[in-house]
Design a protein around this motif. Structure first.
Motif, short mmCIF file in Angstrom:
data_model
loop_
_atom_site.label_atom_id
_atom_site.label_comp_id
_atom_site.label_asym_id
_atom_site.label_seq_id
_atom_site.Cartn_x
_atom_site.Cartn_y
_atom_site.Cartn_z
N LEU A 540 0.84 -1.20 0.00
CA LEU A 540 0.00 0.00 0.00
C LEU A 540 0.87 1.25 0.00
N GLN A 541 0.39 2.32 -0.64
CA GLN A 541 1.13 3.57 -0.68
C GLN A 541 0.18 4.75 -0.83
N ASP A 542 0.74 5.94 -0.72
CA ASP A 542 0.03 7.20 -0.95
C ASP A 542 -1.19 7.34 -0.04
N LEU A 543 -0.95 7.23 1.26
CA LEU A 543 -2.05 7.41 2.22
C LEU A 543 -1.51 7.95 3.54
N ARG A 544 -2.44 8.53 4.29
CA ARG A 544 -2.12 9.07 5.61
C ARG A 544 -2.90 8.29 6.66
N VAL A 545 -2.23 7.96 7.75
CA VAL A 545 -2.88 7.28 8.87
C VAL A 545 -2.81 8.21 10.08
N THR A 546 -3.96 8.50 10.66
CA THR A 546 -4.03 9.36 11.84
C THR A 546 -4.61 8.56 13.00
N VAL A 547 -3.84 8.35 14.03
CA VAL A 547 -4.32 7.68 15.24
C VAL A 547 -4.87 8.76 16.18
N TYR A 548 -6.16 8.64 16.52
CA TYR A 548 -6.77 9.73 17.29
C TYR A 548 -7.37 9.29 18.63
N ASP A 549 -7.48 7.96 18.87
CA ASP A 549 -8.08 7.54 20.14
C ASP A 549 -7.68 6.10 20.41
N GLY A 550 -7.99 5.64 21.62
CA GLY A 550 -7.70 4.27 21.99
C GLY A 550 -7.73 4.09 23.50
N LYS A 551 -7.31 2.93 23.93
CA LYS A 551 -7.26 2.64 25.36
C LYS A 551 -6.04 1.76 25.64
N TYR A 552 -5.61 1.82 26.89
CA TYR A 552 -4.53 0.94 27.30
C TYR A 552 -4.80 0.45 28.72
N HIS A 553 -4.08 -0.58 29.12
CA HIS A 553 -4.20 -1.14 30.47
C HIS A 553 -2.84 -0.99 31.14
N PRO A 554 -2.82 -0.49 32.37
CA PRO A 554 -1.51 -0.23 33.00
C PRO A 554 -0.67 -1.48 33.22
N VAL A 555 -1.30 -2.66 33.23
CA VAL A 555 -0.53 -3.89 33.44
C VAL A 555 -0.41 -4.68 32.14
N ASP A 556 -1.54 -4.86 31.45
CA ASP A 556 -1.55 -5.77 30.30
C ASP A 556 -1.11 -5.15 28.98
N SER A 557 -1.07 -3.85 28.90
CA SER A 557 -0.68 -3.24 27.61
C SER A 557 0.81 -3.43 27.36
N LYS A 558 1.09 -3.96 26.19
CA LYS A 558 2.47 -4.23 25.76
C LYS A 558 2.62 -3.82 24.30
#
Length: 679
Positions: A540-558
């Motif tokens: 894939l090419q010629d595109l923009r990806v914008t990450v604007y939201d999400g969630k994490y866990h203080p222990v399980d997020s890796k």
């Protein structure tokens, strides 16, 4: 011989195939006392055509460097290949010289390769010189040829010398005015070029108008001449017969007296990491800056890295760094290349061309330096044609996989237009070059040099994927394995960019809902998905990806959780954003006899080609310019040969990517069996 930077001249001999560059190279070396006798291209005895394939085909494939010491002047001359199949080495030489001497066959005049080289040299800001070779060819009208050169390249093209006595000798018409030629008075030619030169500089023009030519010193004339070359206000034309030797000494005189030295030419386009142009100082006492423009894997001395020194002095046994590598290497052996021979030297000053041996870490276009103040400097890259011809290959004999990998690595080091790709999803190794001939030569070299034979088959076309609209995607990655789990949630948006824009990744997360240390993991997942595609398995090419939201866990997020969440959120968005497959469209130039024009244009039309125009040339030749999908040209060499009786030739350059027709996209999608859930 001892010389300084002001006495160095660096010249590349370039031009269309068959104009006699290699024979002229030999004649210049003989006239300069480097060799005793001129070698023969047909017999394979020249200084430059030393490779087995060059000798067998009687034409140059690689560039070759030799130097001529003439009085206190040190002249480096690079003989380059004329065939467009081997443009990589020709264009590489432009990174090392101040002047490109474009050789023209007096009988054939301006050919396709002549135009390309003149354009590329002008784009690079190099001085240009036209050398008309084979002036002793029977029936040649040199006056008409001069007019043709001026019509093609502008009125700044003017003779700096003229042939006399049936092309048996050549007379200077810049510094001297005596004698007559076969087609024009020397005085008229002298006046034309003098008027062109003096008008470049107000002081010179004023002195000339006040007191005439006699008021101008040779140094003033040289300075004005050099300024004209630097600013493209003059393209001198000179005449020679490399076969008989007529005009050869005069060419050396022009190199010595009139061409710019390293301090006089346009500043080299060096830039820092911020892409700001910076100046290098051609001072032997400054820190070293040198650019590697050629790599040779020599069977006797090992890997040779050939470089141009831009500032400072490189001495044998000195310590140098490569790019921003913090580990230095020792210059154990320093060489000057002289055709077939390598002469060991003690030092190389600014403007010099030299080579170091057996330093495996050095690569093409590397910057060598002796101080980390210079480790961010890069010479602006040359624009090489995109290698569009491909072959998938595998070793003919089992157990040679490692040997094949090494051979391909060595060959790609030497040629910037020869590429190797490995497609993981197909376990397929693909090599790409500028033509079928280019690839054939490289595979022959692999067999001769490294003893590796291969089996080949057509590779997949280099399609790409992109999106036609914008969309949002989301994925929550949650995994519990008994101990610490994995958790990561990502919301992102994809937007299309214009063709050729590449990829942008934007962090628009607010409030710390995804900690900053996990953003690289999300980008990694996105890039993984981009490599494998979403529609038909192409990048894939010629595109923009914008990450604007999400969630994490203080222990399980890796990191691994956000890699997976980023990848699947991206694929979710792509599938909603009207994904499309792009195909490479190439500029095609086909040179054919005029009688074949109907068959050839009809054949191109049947390949979804758009005819952009035609251009009639001398001798009943016609050049057809078109744009066509690369996928339609797989068997074109064989078809063109059949249509023209072997007299047609063509070249391809990547133009752009555009969407494939819907039936083709459906066919590609159905043929692809995605395995997106294997992770």
């Amino acid at each position: 011989m001892s010389y300084n930077t002001e006495n160095i001249r660096n010249i590349a001999l370039a031009g269309h195939a068959g104009v006699g560059k290699t024979t002229l190279f030999e004649a210049l070396l003989q006239a300069g006392g480097v060799i005793q006798t001129i070698g023969s291209v047909e017999r394979g005895t020249t200084q430059s055509d030393t490779d087995a394939q060059e000798k067998a085909r009687c034409h140059s494939i690689d560039s070759c460097i030799a130097s001529i010491d003439r009085g206190d002047c040190h002249i480096n001359v690079i003989d380059t290949a004329g065939y467009p199949d081997f443009r990589g080495g020709t264009l590489s030489a432009f990174a090392a010289v101040e002047t490109v001497a474009v050789v023209v066959n007096a009988a054939n005049g301006v050919e396709h390769g002549t135009r390309r080289i003149m354009e590329r040299a002008h784009e690079r800001g190099l001085a240009r010189l036209l050398i008309v070779n084979k002036i002793d060819t029977e029936g040649v009208n040199l006056a008409d040829l001069v007019n043709t050169l001026r019509e093609e390249f502008g009125n700044e093209c003017l003779p700096v010398n003229l042939p006399a006595d049936n092309a048996t000798r050549v007379l200077d018409c810049f510094f001297h005015r005596d004698g007559k030629t076969d087609f024009s008075s020397l005085a008229d030619a002298h006046q034309q070029i003098l008027d062109q030169v003096v008008e470049i500089n107000e002081a010179t023009m004023g002195a000339y108008l006040d007191a005439g030519e006699e008021a101008l010193t040779p140094q003033q004339l040289h300075d004005a001449f050099e300024q004209c070359l630097r600013e493209g206000h003059l393209v001198p034309i000179c005449f020679v017969s490399a076969r008989t030797g007529a005009g050869v000494q005069e060419v050396l005189d022009i190199f010595d007296r009139l061409l710019p030295n390293p301090g006089e030419a346009n500043p080299p386009p060096f830039r820092n990491t911020d892409k700001m142009q910076i100046a290098v100082d051609p001072n032997p006492s400054s820190h070293v800056v040198a650019d590697v423009f050629k790599v040779i894997n020599d069977p006797f001395v090992g890997k040779l890295s050939v470089f141009r020194v831009w500032q400072g002095t490189i001495r044998r046994d000195s310590q140098l760094f490569i790019d921003d590598n913090r580990k230095a290497f020792k210059v154990g052996h320093l060489f000057r290349l002289n055709g077939r021979t390598h002469v060991e030297i003690d030092q190389a000053i600014p403007g010099d061309i030299a080579a170091v041996a057996k330093v495996e870490e050095i690569h093409f276009d590397a910057v060598l330096h002796d101080s980390h103040d210079e480790d961010s400097i890069r010479l602006e890259p040359l624009h090489f044609p995109q290698p569009m011809f491909g072959l998938a290959l595998e070793p003919k004999h089992k157990g040679q996989e490692q040997k094949l990998s090494l051979a391909l690595s060595r060959l790609t080091e030497e040629d910037p237009c020869f590429r190797m790709e490995h497609h993981k999803e197909l376990n397929e190794t693909v090599v790409r070059g500028l033509s079928d001939l280019h690839l054939k030569i490289m595979l022959e070299r692999m067999k001769d040099r490294y003893g590796v034979e291969v089996v080949t088959h057509p590779p997949r076309i280099a399609y790409r994927e992109t999106i036609a609209g914008s969309a949002e995607g989301h994925h929550r990655h949650k995994k519990q394995t008994g101990g610490a789990g994995q958790f990561g949630e990502v919301f992102l948006r994809v937007d299309p960019l214009e063709r050729g824009a590449g990829f942008e990744f934007i962090d628009a997360v607010k409030g710390g809902v995804i900690p900053g240390q996990f953003l690289p993991a999300i980008e990694k997942g996105v890039r993984q998905a981009m490599e494998t595609g979403a529609v038909a398995g192409y990048p894939l090419q010629d595109l923009r990806v914008t990450v604007y939201d999400g969630k994490y866990h203080p222990v399980d997020s890796k990191e691994v959780a956000f890699v997976s969440a980023g990848k699947k959120a991206f694929l979710d968005a792509i599938n909603k954003a009207r994904p499309i497959v792009l195909e490479p469209i190439v500029d095609v130039e086909v040179s054919i006899p005029e009688v074949n024009v109907g068959d050839v244009t009809g054949g191109l039309a049947g390949k979804r080609a758009r005819i952009m125009g035609t251009d009639a040339r001398r001798g009943g030749e016609l050049v057809i310019k078109a744009q066509a999908p690369l996928a339609e040209l797989t068997d074109y060499p064989t078809e063109l040969k059949a249509m023209t009786g072997g007299r047609g030739r063509y070249s391809l350059d990547l133009s752009h990517y555009e969407p494939v027709p819907p039936p083709v996209q459906r066919q590609l999608s159905e043929a692809w069996k995605p395995k997106l859930d294997e992770d």
